[in-house]
Design a protein around this motif. Sequence first.
Motif, PDB file in Angstrom:
ATOM      1  N   GLU A  82       0.834  -1.201   0.000  1.00 40.85           N
ATOM      2  CA  GLU A  82       0.000   0.000   0.000  1.00 40.85           C
ATOM      3  C   GLU A  82       0.870   1.253   0.000  1.00 40.85           C
ATOM      4  O   GLU A  82       0.602   2.203  -0.725  1.00 40.85           O
ATOM      5  CB  GLU A  82      -0.939   0.013   1.213  1.00 40.85           C
ATOM      6  CG  GLU A  82      -2.168  -0.872   1.060  1.00 40.85           C
ATOM      7  CD  GLU A  82      -2.953  -0.611  -0.218  1.00 40.85           C
ATOM      8  OE1 GLU A  82      -3.274   0.550  -0.504  1.00 40.85           O
ATOM      9  OE2 GLU A  82      -3.211  -1.565  -0.959  1.00 40.85           O
ATOM     10  N   LEU A 126       2.315   1.802  -3.366  1.00 46.83           N
ATOM     11  CA  LEU A 126       1.325   2.361  -4.290  1.00 46.83           C
ATOM     12  C   LEU A 126       1.107   3.852  -4.013  1.00 46.83           C
ATOM     13  O   LEU A 126       0.960   4.657  -4.922  1.00 46.83           O
ATOM     14  CB  LEU A 126      -0.011   1.611  -4.153  1.00 46.83           C
ATOM     15  CG  LEU A 126      -0.084   0.236  -4.819  1.00 46.83           C
ATOM     16  CD1 LEU A 126      -1.320  -0.522  -4.380  1.00 46.83           C
ATOM     17  CD2 LEU A 126      -0.078   0.371  -6.339  1.00 46.83           C
ATOM     18  N   HIS A 173      -3.639   7.913 -12.701  1.00 49.68           N
ATOM     19  CA  HIS A 173      -4.023   6.514 -12.502  1.00 49.68           C
ATOM     20  C   HIS A 173      -2.838   5.695 -12.001  1.00 49.68           C
ATOM     21  O   HIS A 173      -1.691   6.126 -12.110  1.00 49.68           O
ATOM     22  CB  HIS A 173      -4.513   5.907 -13.818  1.00 49.68           C
ATOM     23  CG  HIS A 173      -5.686   6.620 -14.402  1.00 49.68           C
ATOM     24  ND1 HIS A 173      -6.971   6.357 -14.011  1.00 49.68           N
ATOM     25  CD2 HIS A 173      -5.764   7.594 -15.337  1.00 49.68           C
ATOM     26  CE1 HIS A 173      -7.803   7.141 -14.696  1.00 49.68           C
ATOM     27  NE2 HIS A 173      -7.094   7.900 -15.503  1.00 49.68           N
ATOM     28  N   LEU A 174      -3.154   4.473 -11.551  1.00 49.74           N
ATOM     29  CA  LEU A 174      -2.088   3.592 -11.052  1.00 49.74           C
ATOM     30  C   LEU A 174      -1.982   2.312 -11.884  1.00 49.74           C
ATOM     31  O   LEU A 174      -1.494   1.316 -11.408  1.00 49.74           O
ATOM     32  CB  LEU A 174      -2.382   3.219  -9.592  1.00 49.74           C
ATOM     33  CG  LEU A 174      -2.235   4.342  -8.567  1.00 49.74           C
ATOM     34  CD1 LEU A 174      -2.716   3.882  -7.204  1.00 49.74           C
ATOM     35  CD2 LEU A 174      -0.786   4.785  -8.484  1.00 49.74           C
ATOM     36  N   HIS A 175      -2.482   2.367 -13.115  1.00 50.49           N
ATOM     37  CA  HIS A 175      -2.426   1.151 -13.932  1.00 50.49           C
ATOM     38  C   HIS A 175      -1.445   1.308 -15.103  1.00 50.49           C
ATOM     39  O   HIS A 175      -0.901   2.383 -15.321  1.00 50.49           O
ATOM     40  CB  HIS A 175      -3.818   0.776 -14.423  1.00 50.49           C
ATOM     41  CG  HIS A 175      -4.547   1.914 -15.075  1.00 50.49           C
ATOM     42  ND1 HIS A 175      -4.185   2.394 -16.299  1.00 50.49           N
ATOM     43  CD2 HIS A 175      -5.570   2.688 -14.655  1.00 50.49           C
ATOM     44  CE1 HIS A 175      -4.985   3.392 -16.623  1.00 50.49           C
ATOM     45  NE2 HIS A 175      -5.828   3.606 -15.630  1.00 50.49           N
ATOM     46  N   PRO A 200      -8.406   0.049   0.587  1.00 48.48           N
ATOM     47  CA  PRO A 200      -7.794  -0.267   1.887  1.00 48.48           C
ATOM     48  C   PRO A 200      -6.782   0.798   2.305  1.00 48.48           C
ATOM     49  O   PRO A 200      -6.323   0.793   3.444  1.00 48.48           O
ATOM     50  CB  PRO A 200      -7.078  -1.599   1.628  1.00 48.48           C
ATOM     51  CG  PRO A 200      -6.842  -1.645   0.163  1.00 48.48           C
ATOM     52  CD  PRO A 200      -7.875  -0.792  -0.502  1.00 48.48           C
ATOM     53  N   CYS A 236     -11.598  -0.424   3.388  1.00 53.50           N
ATOM     54  CA  CYS A 236     -11.242  -1.759   3.900  1.00 53.50           C
ATOM     55  C   CYS A 236     -10.701  -2.602   2.751  1.00 53.50           C
ATOM     56  O   CYS A 236     -10.791  -2.213   1.595  1.00 53.50           O
ATOM     57  CB  CYS A 236     -12.475  -2.441   4.483  1.00 53.50           C
ATOM     58  SG  CYS A 236     -13.765  -2.752   3.267  1.00 53.50           S
ATOM     59  N   PHE A 237     -10.165  -3.764   3.095  1.00 52.85           N
ATOM     60  CA  PHE A 237      -9.816  -4.738   2.065  1.00 52.85           C
ATOM     61  C   PHE A 237     -11.128  -5.337   1.542  1.00 52.85           C
ATOM     62  O   PHE A 237     -12.081  -5.493   2.314  1.00 52.85           O
ATOM     63  CB  PHE A 237      -8.921  -5.833   2.645  1.00 52.85           C
ATOM     64  CG  PHE A 237      -7.548  -5.335   2.991  1.00 52.85           C
ATOM     65  CD1 PHE A 237      -6.589  -5.180   1.995  1.00 52.85           C
ATOM     66  CD2 PHE A 237      -7.217  -4.996   4.291  1.00 52.85           C
ATOM     67  CE1 PHE A 237      -5.316  -4.702   2.299  1.00 52.85           C
ATOM     68  CE2 PHE A 237      -5.947  -4.518   4.604  1.00 52.85           C
ATOM     69  CZ  PHE A 237      -4.993  -4.371   3.601  1.00 52.85           C
ATOM     70  N   TYR A 238     -11.142  -5.671   0.276  1.00 50.71           N
ATOM     71  CA  TYR A 238     -12.381  -6.197  -0.327  1.00 50.71           C
ATOM     72  C   TYR A 238     -12.847  -7.457   0.387  1.00 50.71           C
ATOM     73  O   TYR A 238     -14.043  -7.655   0.597  1.00 50.71           O
ATOM     74  CB  TYR A 238     -12.123  -6.478  -1.815  1.00 50.71           C
ATOM     75  CG  TYR A 238     -13.345  -6.930  -2.572  1.00 50.71           C
ATOM     76  CD1 TYR A 238     -14.505  -6.167  -2.588  1.00 50.71           C
ATOM     77  CD2 TYR A 238     -13.341  -8.133  -3.292  1.00 50.71           C
ATOM     78  CE1 TYR A 238     -15.626  -6.576  -3.293  1.00 50.71           C
ATOM     79  CE2 TYR A 238     -14.449  -8.542  -4.007  1.00 50.71           C
ATOM     80  CZ  TYR A 238     -15.587  -7.764  -4.001  1.00 50.71           C
ATOM     81  OH  TYR A 238     -16.701  -8.183  -4.698  1.00 50.71           O
ATOM     82  N   SER A 258      -6.618  -4.502  -9.493  1.00 54.52           N
ATOM     83  CA  SER A 258      -6.682  -4.741  -8.048  1.00 54.52           C
ATOM     84  C   SER A 258      -6.936  -6.215  -7.746  1.00 54.52           C
ATOM     85  O   SER A 258      -6.740  -6.665  -6.623  1.00 54.52           O
ATOM     86  CB  SER A 258      -7.790  -3.882  -7.409  1.00 54.52           C
ATOM     87  OG  SER A 258      -9.023  -4.129  -8.048  1.00 54.52           O
ATOM     88  N   TYR A 302      -4.279  -8.515  -6.025  1.00 51.68           N
ATOM     89  CA  TYR A 302      -3.965  -8.401  -4.597  1.00 51.68           C
ATOM     90  C   TYR A 302      -4.908  -9.216  -3.712  1.00 51.68           C
ATOM     91  O   TYR A 302      -4.749  -9.244  -2.497  1.00 51.68           O
ATOM     92  CB  TYR A 302      -4.038  -6.930  -4.157  1.00 51.68           C
ATOM     93  CG  TYR A 302      -3.096  -6.042  -4.925  1.00 51.68           C
ATOM     94  CD1 TYR A 302      -1.717  -6.171  -4.770  1.00 51.68           C
ATOM     95  CD2 TYR A 302      -3.571  -5.087  -5.814  1.00 51.68           C
ATOM     96  CE1 TYR A 302      -0.846  -5.369  -5.483  1.00 51.68           C
ATOM     97  CE2 TYR A 302      -2.699  -4.272  -6.521  1.00 51.68           C
ATOM     98  CZ  TYR A 302      -1.347  -4.423  -6.358  1.00 51.68           C
ATOM     99  OH  TYR A 302      -0.475  -3.637  -7.062  1.00 51.68           O
ATOM    100  N   ILE A 303      -5.925  -9.810  -4.315  1.00 50.63           N
ATOM    101  CA  ILE A 303      -6.953 -10.480  -3.520  1.00 50.63           C
ATOM    102  C   ILE A 303      -6.969 -11.971  -3.875  1.00 50.63           C
ATOM    103  O   ILE A 303      -6.952 -12.304  -5.066  1.00 50.63           O
ATOM    104  CB  ILE A 303      -8.342  -9.860  -3.828  1.00 50.63           C
ATOM    105  CG1 ILE A 303      -8.263  -8.328  -3.721  1.00 50.63           C
ATOM    106  CG2 ILE A 303      -9.425 -10.418  -2.894  1.00 50.63           C
ATOM    107  CD1 ILE A 303      -9.453  -7.605  -4.299  1.00 50.63           C
TER     108      ILE A 303
END
Length: 290
Positions: free
Chosen positions: A20, A23, A38-40, A103, A124-126, A143, A146-147
């Motif tokens: 995090e 990022l 953006h972050l992509h 998050p 929160c986290f998904y 994203s 990350y999950i």
Amino acid sequence: MEGGIRMSKKRKKNKSLSREIGLEIGAICGKHFLKLEHLHYGYWTEDMDVEIFNLHIAQEKYVDLLISHIPEGAKIILDVGCGMGQISRKLLDRGYKVDCVSPSAYLAECTRNLLGDEPTIFECFYEQLETDKRYDVVLFSESFQYIPPKDAVAKTLSILNPGGHMLICDIFQTEAQGRSSLSGGHKLKNFNAVMKDAEDAMELATDVDITENTAPTIDIECDLFRNVGLPVMGLVEKLMHSRHPWLTKLIMWKAQKKIDRMHKKYLGGDRTGENFKKFKSYRLFLYRKK
Ligand SMILES: C[S@@+](CC[C@H](N)C(=O)[O-])C[C@H]1O[C@@H](n2cnc3c(N)ncnc32)[C@H](O)[C@@H]1O
């Protein structure tokens, strides 16, 4: 044993936190030095010169591509891992209702400033999301990696309206043999297995491979590290050394392993767009809940 479990949970938490923070640093630097919102990776088309100052254009093209895949009739969208909120901003401007999951407190704050009070931002986290709301589209723009896929799919099924869609645009790992310093992304094979298990509940509507269009960003990132990151780090070390030689030596000694890893990662020569195409598959998947 219990200690071991506690330890691995702690390590996992630390890893999430470093990710995090990484990022957030990326977001701050990208925004202030390169006007990136953006972050992509962005989406490079053949007519574009691959250079850093075109990255913001590639990123806008990527968002247009994403939006073009939102099914007709969708009204309310959940943007999971919303970054700085720019994709949600575009969705709101096009008339969709949007909520976000973030998050990161810093990124959630950026998103709140950009979107105002109307969207709910679940901080929160998904995996931990709890809500009675239901959505027509759950969007994962870079994203999903990350999950844990099983958790992501189960949660998505529980909050999608019947006939709703899960839209994933992200990196996956191919089965190419060999070592690579390119990290990130679930194994495509594992993801496909999770989706096979969920086939009674969801069906694939669209699968687009955009690896060719995302790979150039890796060359740019590596170039940036070599030509900006490394010289700046060297100068900072020189300055610190001139003021606090012993403290600097201590810090460098403590950080040496990390620095070596970073050098290997960015200067080892295998972090290239070509290798990205070998080890990664960047996919846009749209699944429909039955
Ligand atoms: C690479 S950024 C992508 C941001 C944005 N979606 C975009 O396309 O520009 C990854 C995002 O995923 C978020 N994220 C990381 N782990 C997450 C999790 N477990 N649940 C929800 N979001 C997560 C990060 O906070 C960040 O906003």
